[in-house]
Design a protein around this motif. Structure first.
Motif, PDB file in Angstrom:
ATOM      1  N   PRO A  13       0.827  -1.207   0.000  1.00 13.20           N
ATOM      2  CA  PRO A  13       0.000   0.000   0.000  1.00 13.20           C
ATOM      3  C   PRO A  13       0.865   1.263   0.000  1.00 13.20           C
ATOM      4  N   ASN A  14       0.670   2.134  -0.979  1.00 16.50           N
ATOM      5  CA  ASN A  14       1.339   3.424  -0.943  1.00 16.50           C
ATOM      6  C   ASN A  14       0.800   4.232   0.237  1.00 16.50           C
ATOM      7  N   TRP A  15       1.688   4.936   0.923  1.00 16.45           N
ATOM      8  CA  TRP A  15       1.383   5.671   2.158  1.00 16.45           C
ATOM      9  C   TRP A  15       1.042   4.714   3.298  1.00 16.45           C
ATOM     10  N   GLY A  16       1.400   3.455   3.163  1.00 15.13           N
ATOM     11  CA  GLY A  16       1.058   2.484   4.197  1.00 15.13           C
ATOM     12  C   GLY A  16       1.982   2.497   5.397  1.00 15.13           C
ATOM     13  N   LYS A  17       3.106   3.204   5.273  1.00 19.77           N
ATOM     14  CA  LYS A  17       4.069   3.241   6.369  1.00 19.77           C
ATOM     15  C   LYS A  17       4.422   4.683   6.728  1.00 19.77           C
ATOM     16  N   LEU A  18       4.729   4.888   7.995  1.00 22.73           N
ATOM     17  CA  LEU A  18       5.172   6.185   8.486  1.00 22.73           C
ATOM     18  C   LEU A  18       6.640   6.031   8.884  1.00 22.73           C
ATOM     19  N   LEU A  19       7.531   6.674   8.123  1.00 20.51           N
ATOM     20  CA  LEU A  19       8.970   6.550   8.362  1.00 20.51           C
ATOM     21  C   LEU A  19       9.396   7.628   9.357  1.00 20.51           C
ATOM     22  N   CYS A  20       9.767   7.209  10.553  1.00 21.19           N
ATOM     23  CA  CYS A  20      10.125   8.150  11.614  1.00 21.19           C
ATOM     24  C   CYS A  20      11.642   8.149  11.793  1.00 21.19           C
ATOM     25  N   ARG A  21      12.247   9.227  11.390  1.00 19.18           N
ATOM     26  CA  ARG A  21      13.700   9.320  11.343  1.00 19.18           C
ATOM     27  C   ARG A  21      14.287   9.598  12.729  1.00 19.18           C
ATOM     28  N   CYS A  22      15.263   8.790  13.098  1.00 23.77           N
ATOM     29  CA  CYS A  22      16.025   9.012  14.329  1.00 23.77           C
ATOM     30  C   CYS A  22      17.432   9.437  13.920  1.00 23.77           C
ATOM     31  N   GLU A  23      17.937  10.501  14.515  1.00 22.71           N
ATOM     32  CA  GLU A  23      19.249  11.033  14.148  1.00 22.71           C
ATOM     33  C   GLU A  23      20.120  11.211  15.380  1.00 22.71           C
ATOM     34  N   VAL A  24      21.339  10.713  15.291  1.00 22.29           N
ATOM     35  CA  VAL A  24      22.350  10.925  16.325  1.00 22.29           C
ATOM     36  C   VAL A  24      23.628  11.330  15.612  1.00 22.29           C
ATOM     37  N   GLY A  25      23.981  12.616  15.699  1.00 15.42           N
ATOM     38  CA  GLY A  25      25.138  13.106  14.959  1.00 15.42           C
ATOM     39  C   GLY A  25      24.892  12.975  13.469  1.00 15.42           C
ATOM     40  N   LYS A  26      25.818  12.323  12.778  1.00 18.61           N
ATOM     41  CA  LYS A  26      25.676  12.119  11.341  1.00 18.61           C
ATOM     42  C   LYS A  26      24.980  10.803  11.005  1.00 18.61           C
ATOM     43  N   ASN A  27      24.664  10.031  12.034  1.00 21.15           N
ATOM     44  CA  ASN A  27      24.002   8.742  11.820  1.00 21.15           C
ATOM     45  C   ASN A  27      22.489   8.901  11.893  1.00 21.15           C
ATOM     46  N   ALA A  28      21.797   8.125  11.075  1.00 24.20           N
ATOM     47  CA  ALA A  28      20.337   8.206  11.045  1.00 24.20           C
ATOM     48  C   ALA A  28      19.746   6.848  10.678  1.00 24.20           C
ATOM     49  N   HIS A  29      18.551   6.628  11.169  1.00 23.87           N
ATOM     50  CA  HIS A  29      17.849   5.372  10.883  1.00 23.87           C
ATOM     51  C   HIS A  29      16.347   5.638  10.980  1.00 23.87           C
ATOM     52  N   ASN A  30      15.557   4.928  10.185  1.00 28.69           N
ATOM     53  CA  ASN A  30      14.101   5.076  10.234  1.00 28.69           C
ATOM     54  C   ASN A  30      13.471   3.989  11.091  1.00 28.69           C
TER      55      ASN A  30
END
Length: 228
Positions: free
Chosen positions: A183-200
């Motif tokens: 499903p398009n729009w089926g997920k909410l990607l919540c970005r976590c950032e620590v310094g230059k590192n990031a993950h959803n």
């Protein structure tokens, strides 16, 4: 020299027979009653995927899938029309595509406008990409995890959506028959950032019943992984 010729002849026969056995297996699998994809055209496969992903609804074909345009139009039992596109695999064992059914229902409820208000209220950044059909959030340093979690909870509860059963397996290397629609729009990607590192950290509407504390715990784990 004769022995070499005999050996090569035996080897050639072995290869031919092996090839034939693979062809026979492919034909048998394609026509097997135990293979849910067996004997079904692209539109029938799409309907299968839709009804698997949205089990509370039934679907019909409005405009058959056009391979050149990579698009077909379908409808639910209430007459809501939407498109399906991005065929990933369409063979004997695997089928994958993307659909706009959930997106269409969300658009009817002003989803983007609603989550824009929520993200502004919590001073978050909205990451909306219509071309790639993704919606996400990003927090600034002054945001607390509690605020982040509260915003996510409000967003998941801001609209009414049907039951959505996301596929458990997206890969095609399991050796099993695999088919799905995303499903398009089926997920909410919540970005976590620590310094230059990031993950959803990924949430979906299936997480609507999560408490704010449970959402906070998932965000905390996401941040912790970035610190390690």
């Amino acid at each position: 020299m004769k022995k070499l010729g005999i050996f090569l002849l035996i080897l050639l026969l072995f290869i031919c027979l092996s090839g034939c056995s693979e062809v026979v297996k492919l034909v048998n699998d394609k026509n097997s009653a135990g293979n849910p994809l067996s004997g079904k055209n692209t539109d029938e496969r799409i309907i299968m995927c839709l009804q698997q992903t949205y089990p509370e609804h039934t679907f019909t074909i409005v405009t058959p899938f056009d391979n050149d345009a990579d698009c077909g139009v379908y409808s639910d039992e209430n007459g809501v029309e939407f498109s399906v596109s991005k065929i990933i695999y369409n063979n004997t064992y695997h089928f994958g595509c993307s659909d706009d059914y959930l997106k269409t229902l969300l658009e009817e409820q002003g989803y983007i406008e609603r989550i824009t208000e929520i993200t502004e209220q919590y001073h978050l950044r909205l990451r909306y990409d219509d071309e790639n059909e993704t919606v996400g959030l990003a927090a600034d340093e002054e945001n607390t995890i509690s605020e982040y979690a509260a915003a996510i909870s409000e967003i998941l509860n801001s609209v009414d959506v049907p039951k959505v059963k996301l596929p458990e397996e997206l890969g095609f290397s399991t050796g099993e028959v695999n088919y799905y629609t995303l499903p398009n729009w089926g997920k909410l990607l919540c970005r976590c950032e620590v310094g230059k590192n990031a993950h959803n950290e990924i949430f979906s509407f299936g997480d609507v019943n999560l408490t704010q504390q449970e959402i906070e715990q998932r965000l905390e784990r996401c941040y912790e992984r970035l610190k390690d």
